[in-house]
Design a protein around this motif. Sequence first.
Motif, PDB file in Angstrom:
ATOM      1  N   GLU A  61       0.836  -1.197   0.000  1.00  0.00           N
ATOM      2  CA  GLU A  61       0.000   0.000   0.000  1.00  0.00           C
ATOM      3  C   GLU A  61       0.869   1.244   0.000  1.00  0.00           C
ATOM      4  O   GLU A  61       1.828   1.360   0.776  1.00  0.00           O
ATOM      5  CB  GLU A  61      -0.922   0.003   1.216  1.00  0.00           C
ATOM      6  N   ASP A 340      -6.349  -3.967   9.328  1.00  0.00           N
ATOM      7  CA  ASP A 340      -5.059  -3.289   9.208  1.00  0.00           C
ATOM      8  C   ASP A 340      -4.271  -3.608  10.478  1.00  0.00           C
ATOM      9  O   ASP A 340      -4.679  -3.210  11.574  1.00  0.00           O
ATOM     10  CB  ASP A 340      -5.238  -1.776   9.064  1.00  0.00           C
ATOM     11  N   TYR A 342      -1.044  -3.517  12.842  1.00  0.00           N
ATOM     12  CA  TYR A 342       0.221  -2.930  13.267  1.00  0.00           C
ATOM     13  C   TYR A 342       0.657  -3.462  14.627  1.00  0.00           C
ATOM     14  O   TYR A 342       1.618  -2.968  15.201  1.00  0.00           O
ATOM     15  CB  TYR A 342       0.101  -1.405  13.308  1.00  0.00           C
ATOM     16  N   GLU A 364      -3.110  -3.654   5.089  1.00  0.00           N
ATOM     17  CA  GLU A 364      -1.994  -3.004   5.768  1.00  0.00           C
ATOM     18  C   GLU A 364      -1.490  -3.952   6.842  1.00  0.00           C
ATOM     19  O   GLU A 364      -2.250  -4.348   7.728  1.00  0.00           O
ATOM     20  CB  GLU A 364      -2.408  -1.680   6.414  1.00  0.00           C
ATOM     21  N   ASN A 367       4.439  -1.443   8.743  1.00  0.00           N
ATOM     22  CA  ASN A 367       5.113  -0.693   7.693  1.00  0.00           C
ATOM     23  C   ASN A 367       6.000  -1.636   6.892  1.00  0.00           C
ATOM     24  O   ASN A 367       6.446  -2.673   7.390  1.00  0.00           O
ATOM     25  CB  ASN A 367       5.948   0.439   8.288  1.00  0.00           C
ATOM     26  N   PHE A 392       2.236  -1.418   4.599  1.00  0.00           N
ATOM     27  CA  PHE A 392       1.967  -0.004   4.345  1.00  0.00           C
ATOM     28  C   PHE A 392       3.245   0.742   3.953  1.00  0.00           C
ATOM     29  O   PHE A 392       4.350   0.364   4.322  1.00  0.00           O
ATOM     30  CB  PHE A 392       1.358   0.628   5.597  1.00  0.00           C
TER      31      PHE A 392
END
Length: 557
Positions: A61, A340, A342, A364, A367, A392
Amino acid sequence: MSLLRRGRPNKGTDVKHIAASLAATLLIATPAFAQMPRLERQGEATQLVVGGKPMLLIAGELSNSAASSATYMAPHWAKLRAMNLNTVLAPVSWELIEPIEGRFDWSSLDSMIREARANDLKLVLLWFGAYKNSMSTYVPGWVKRDQARFPRAGLPNGQSVEILSTFGEEMIRADARAYAAMLAHLKAIDGDRNTVVMVQVENEIGMLPVARDYSPAANAAFAQPVPAELTSYLVQHRDALVPEMKAMWLERGARTQGSWTELFGDGDAAAEVFTAWHYARFADALARAGKAAYALPMYVNVALNRPGRAPGQYPSGGPLPHLIDVWKAGAPSIDLLAPDIYFSNFTQIVDRYHRPDNPLFVPEAHNADNPVVPANAFYAFGERDAIGFGPFSIDSVDDAPGQLGAAYGVLRQLQPHILQAQGSDRIAGFKPRQRYDDSLDYEPQVRRMGNYRFTVAFADIERPAMTPETAGYGGMVIQTGADEYLIAGQGITVTFAGAGEGPSLAGIERAEEGTFASDGRWVAGRLLNGDQTHQGRHIRLPAGEWGIQKVRLYRYR
């Protein structure tokens, strides 16, 4: 066409009627094409079919502002392709395509599609409409400035926040009209090319900094009974509800009529269910209007909640694990809900979103420079039949793709074998289970596949070294024949035993490293024996070297 004209709803118009009105217009306004991307079942899995063939979205992404500038993106397209991506997730913001109400500017979108085609990449578009990370900052200026026509959500003290209210019918109509116009445009320019394969409806919807909207319209809606559509869903799916929803509803008598607090509790509990319901209805209205123009697969992504936080401290009412049932009831036109991720407990989270009614897609996943990303991709595709995976801010690492580019290269080679095995017991993915607090479960993992039992350890058995880097170890095993397997990954050691009837011992008849050519041919490298397999005791894929080994096993007494 009326699609492009400014239109105000009649008094009393609700979300369902707004979507239906747009749908009727767009069915007339757009031509039909025979093929379009679709979701299709294979065994126990659901796969994305593009151009008549299933594909994995080996994706990344873009950072939020990247796609707004063709100049910025110009040097990145070829780099993304060189990183072994086949798909790019890219935002399309409402303010760019409709800067003046009723006048659409498709130049930024058309440029992005041209560049993707030139680099043999597919696109998943992220619609940054009314909501982006809860807030309403990507809407056009004419929406931001007209707060009478497009009311904001409110706090208990009467203050408004920079979040559009889902109880603003003009907002729903305007956003749905723009979204549907984009889908109609995609059909016109891409319906025969399938460059765009899926669309995200909004981005990380959720209410901040409180559990629900307290505007006058929202308060009036909260005073109404819980809609029958929601209670009917709860009754029909009673045995399969997620644990949190099941407990919340059953503890209050599993009522089918009553107020939000009577059915779901006082305070934030009922407020968040209320918020989820109305966000889901909003997203469903957009999806129905968009699909009337061009019925691409559509999904809603979610910003996850941290343990111990209250609704509003995290984006309240999004399709969170404990609210999946509310979203399934309220947004049947949405094809899937996508997390998403993280947080470190990746495997626990994807396990909750991998459901018979919800194919797994992870748009996502940390990162792009996070070292655990490649192993997470292998787990998602191999263990949970994911249709796609993307970290991401992929444009931030395309000059130094490192481990991610190497891992994606292996996944692209394995794609036909993964797709063939998904939905069956002939594929498994492995990675250390990491907890929310970053601690690791290093225990070897065991799977049966065919006539063999595989034990996968996340370190060199002879020289174990349990370090933080172990979190990034992982791989997958794919059965390709009665005794033949592909083993891929890095940092894993695999041992074997017989399973079922027959001899209990298993050995390696042949093991070789290699690659798959673009035409699918296996190109053998070294024949591995002796030290490489510890004299036939195990298969080892060294840490830091993403690769594939083709293995033939046998059983003996």
